[in-house]
Design a protein around this motif. Structure first.
Motif, short mmCIF file in Angstrom:
data_model
loop_
_atom_site.label_atom_id
_atom_site.label_comp_id
_atom_site.label_asym_id
_atom_site.label_seq_id
_atom_site.Cartn_x
_atom_site.Cartn_y
_atom_site.Cartn_z
N UNK A 1 0.86 -1.32 0.12
CA UNK A 1 0.17 -0.06 0.13
C UNK A 1 0.98 0.98 0.02
N UNK A 2 0.48 2.13 -0.86
CA UNK A 2 1.21 3.42 -0.95
C UNK A 2 0.22 4.63 -1.37
N UNK A 3 0.80 5.94 -1.05
CA UNK A 3 -0.06 7.08 -1.70
C UNK A 3 0.93 8.30 -1.86
N UNK A 4 0.45 9.04 -2.85
CA UNK A 4 1.44 10.28 -3.10
C UNK A 4 0.44 11.46 -3.49
N UNK A 5 0.97 12.65 -3.13
CA UNK A 5 0.15 13.95 -3.48
C UNK A 5 1.26 14.83 -4.26
N UNK A 6 0.62 15.50 -5.16
CA UNK A 6 1.34 16.56 -5.83
C UNK A 6 0.36 17.93 -5.53
N UNK B 1 -9.16 -7.72 -0.02
CA UNK B 1 -9.66 -8.76 -0.76
C UNK B 1 -8.74 -9.42 -1.62
N UNK B 2 -7.26 -9.22 -1.73
CA UNK B 2 -6.76 -9.69 -2.68
C UNK B 2 -6.50 -9.05 -4.18
N UNK B 3 -7.34 -7.87 -4.05
CA UNK B 3 -7.26 -7.22 -5.37
C UNK B 3 -6.71 -5.82 -5.16
N UNK B 4 -5.83 -5.30 -6.16
CA UNK B 4 -5.25 -4.04 -6.11
C UNK B 4 -6.47 -3.12 -6.37
N UNK B 5 -6.58 -2.09 -5.51
CA UNK B 5 -7.44 -0.79 -5.67
C UNK B 5 -6.83 0.31 -5.72
N UNK B 6 -6.99 1.30 -6.93
CA UNK B 6 -6.38 2.44 -7.08
C UNK B 6 -7.23 3.73 -7.06
N UNK B 7 -6.99 4.73 -6.29
CA UNK B 7 -7.91 5.76 -6.02
C UNK B 7 -7.14 7.11 -6.70
N UNK B 8 -7.66 7.91 -7.54
CA UNK B 8 -7.15 9.32 -7.50
C UNK B 8 -8.17 10.46 -7.26
N UNK C 1 -11.90 2.81 -7.15
CA UNK C 1 -12.70 1.64 -7.17
C UNK C 1 -14.11 1.69 -6.39
N UNK C 2 -14.13 2.50 -5.55
CA UNK C 2 -15.31 2.59 -4.51
C UNK C 2 -16.11 3.85 -4.87
N UNK C 3 -15.56 4.74 -5.65
CA UNK C 3 -16.18 6.20 -5.72
C UNK C 3 -15.79 6.55 -7.02
N UNK C 4 -16.78 7.34 -7.59
CA UNK C 4 -16.45 8.38 -8.47
C UNK C 4 -17.17 9.68 -8.48
#
Length: 654
Positions: free
Chosen positions: A267-272, A307-314, A355-358
């Protein structure tokens, strides 16, 4: 730990804990003289400093070896801080026992500009160059008249230095320590007749205490300003880049056996983040006009496995603020009068692609406030202030994800008021009293997951009361405050909320009440002792939970510092803090048969100066205490706090 609690804590850390708040360190020529940012939102002299405020000076900050503003507030100001979930130094500061939502019940400003976030995230004070700070003012208690949304717990004002004369000034700093810590920062300012430039650079890399918890930060701030007859005008640019690894939480057994491990190795995160600020101040006789216009663009992203899956959020966030205001000062015999009126306009928008929201969420607000303060000079100096604020909010969110519960549109108007005063019974003894109403509205993160689908939470209101006294004589100072906050519709994550098994909710009526003590004593010419104590009782007052304690609130926090400052170029500073036990974050029903244990930590610093050079050795958590300030379920969901760390630094001033 339950799915809801896990997702809430992890999502907050991944998406939001890296928001930018670089310093607005402002540089002017000598003609403007010394300045203090006060409770009136204008520069003034210390005679009208906020009633009952705690002040941290630049000398105290440097002597304690604080590496960032957040740490200075905790170490020197005695404010309780909760370990950041993302490995950054941005601890969640808690004024008056508001638990995991303490940052949403506190407003942070730098040179009068609000930097508190409009999301479930702490104000990122670690980006403020610590060497630029002149003083920090901590005003506890309701302050919504001047500062609006979220000022129930109090306000923290950070005031930056201004050069004492023309020419070039600056500093270079480097530090290395355990856990792979490497930090370098530098600043320079150049002042001419009527014009000034300044710039600061910073770089921080650390592996941190836990596995998969590396953190990296790069930041730049720069500005230019011109002096005017009786005023100034200027522009600033602030750039921040941050990346961090997210270790996740541990069970009780893991915390006791292997506290440095991670269960989330990927798990990781970043910000500009880029912020642009323009400011203007001008004096016209008895009137002062001031305004700031600020715009920030933030691009954040996070990746985590669930749950064993990669989730990406921007996240793509934009925020614009405009705050013009006017002050009139007058003198009627022995009475000095100050009237301040102004408006605050803000527009915030965030678009999520995950994955959970747009969700595409927007919040607009516009406020008008007025405040009058009178000061009577003489042997029994007295002050009386009263004010009111009206703020209108327009919030909406559209989320096309089929299972989303964040589609709403809501408008509301909120009011705040205050009356406060002080009276010098004796030259050494001053009494004060405050009463008022403060408020806050739920942010987009909170309204994104509520008990009723597609319905925004109600606004939180608080009736605030404080009585206090301060005494100062021959190097001894003591300040005491008793306080009470009666809250309606408090906004908080409720793990018992239905039908989802936990949701952001409006709680039944709650109360915060307690006592605060600040003391200092000059024991000898070279020795200074200071201490801070807070006792707070946080509980439900009505409904099925009446009498139950609120979670993540230590009843007692006690800190003390001893400073040695001889004239030989040496200095030493030792600090200790004791934090009482507190209920786990998920224990709303108070049924868990355990509490997060109390703990005591020690820190110290020794420094030696050699002309313009200073070399220092410092240490945090010297007893290597194993403890936690963040745990979100009974004996679980634990985020371990840092272990012992030793650091060596060198600084050069020019």
């Amino acid at each position: 730990m339950s799915y809801i609690v896990s997702r809430r804590a992890l999502a907050a850390a991944v998406s939001l804990c890296f928001a930018a708040a670089p310093a607005l360190a402002q540089t002017v020529t000598q003609t403007l003289g010394p300045v203090v940012v006060t409770g009136s939102r204008f520069d003034s002299n210390p005679g009208l400093a906020p009633i009952g405020a705690t002040v941290i000076t630049a000398a105290e900050i440097r002597r304690a070896g604080a590496s960032d503003v957040n740490q200075a507030i905790r170490k020197v100001g005695g404010v309780y801080g909760r370990q950041a979930l993302d490995g950054s130094p941005n601890f969640g500061l808690d004024l008056r026992g508001f638990g995991s939502d303490s940052s949403q019940n506190m407003v942070v400003l730098v040179d009068g500009v609000r930097i508190s976030e409009n999301e479930l995230v702490d104000a990122i004070m670690s980006s403020i160059p610590i060497d630029s700070v002149e003083r920090i003012e901590i005003t506890r208690g309701g302050s919504s008249v001047l500062y609006g949304d979220g000022a129930t717990g109090g306000v923290i004002r950070i005031v930056t230095k201004r050069p004492s004369g023309q020419g070039t000034h600056g500093s270079v700093f480097a530090e290395a320590g355990q856990f792979g810590l490497r930090e370098a920062r530098g600043s320079v300012s150049q002042s001419w007749d009527g014009f000034a430039l300044d710039a600061s650079l910073g770089a921080l890399d650390t592996d941190n205490y836990r596995d998969n918890n590396a953190y990296k930060k790069r930041n730049f701030t720069g500005g230019a300003q011109w002096t005017l007859p009786g005023g100034r005008i200027g522009l600033r640019t602030e750039i921040l880049r941050q990346d961090g690894r997210l270790p996740g939480s541990l069970s009780q057994a893991e915390f006791e056996s292997t506290p440095r491990k991670t269960n989330e190795p990927h798990n990781f995160g970043s910000v500009d983040s880029d912020r642009y600020v323009g400011f203007y101040e001008q004096k016209f006789g008895a009137f002062d006009l001031a305004a700031e216009l600020a715009h920030r663009k933030k691009d954040a992203s996070g990746s985590y496995f669930y749950g064993g899956k990669l989730s990406t959020t921007n996240y793509d966030t934009k925020q614009t603020q405009f705050s013009p205001r006017l002050r009139h000062t007058s003198q009627f015999g022995a009475v000095q009068n100050e009237v301040v009126t102004g408006i605050d306009l803000m527009r915030w928008n965030r678009v999520v692609d995950g994955s959970f929201s747009k969700a595409d969420a927007t919040q607009r607000s516009k406020a008008f406030y007025v405040r009058d303060e009178m000061k009577w000079a003489g042997p029994h100096e007295a002050r009386l202030a009263f004010g009111a604020r009206r703020e209108l909010f327009d919030i909406d969110s559209v989320d096309p994800v089929p299972y989303s519960t964040a589609n709403y549109h809501d408008k509301r108007g909120l009011n705040a008021w205050e009356i406060q005063g002080s009276y010098a019974v004796l030259p050494e003894l001053t009494l004060h009293a405050k009463a008022g109403q403060s408020y806050r509205v739920a942010n987009a993160d909170e309204n994104g997951f509520t008990p009723k689908a597609n319905v925004a939470l109600k606004a939180q209101t608080s009736h605030d009361l404080e009585l206090g006294a301060s005494y100062a004589l021959n190097g001894y100072k003591l300040a005491a405050r008793v306080f009470k906050h009666e809250l309606n519709n408090e906004i908080y994550y409720d793990p018992t909320a239905t039908p989802y098994g936990g949701a952001n909710s409006n709680l039944p009526p709650t109360r915060r009440q307690g006592i605060e003590l600040d003391a200092s004593a000059r024991l000898a010419a070279d020795w200074q002792l200071s201490g801070h104590y807070q006792h707070v009782k946080a509980e439900f007052t009505e409904g099925a939970l009446a009498g139950k304690e609120l979670v993540l609130v230590p009843k007692n926090v006690l800190s003390a510092r001893l400073a040695w400052t001889p004239s030989s170029g040496q200095s030493a500073d030792v600090g200790v803090q004791w934090v009482d036990s507190q209920r786990y974050g998920g224990d709303f029903l108070n049924t868990c048969n355990a509490r997060m244990p109390s703990f005591t930590t020690f820190d110290a610093r020794y420094a030696r100066q050699y002309g313009p050079w200073e070399v220092a050795l410092s240490g945090q958590n010297l007893g290597d205490k194993r403890y936690t300030t963040a745990a979100f379920s009974c004996r679980g969901g634990i985020y371990p706090s840092d272990g012992r760390q030793l650091k060596l630094s060198a600084r050069y001033d020019f």
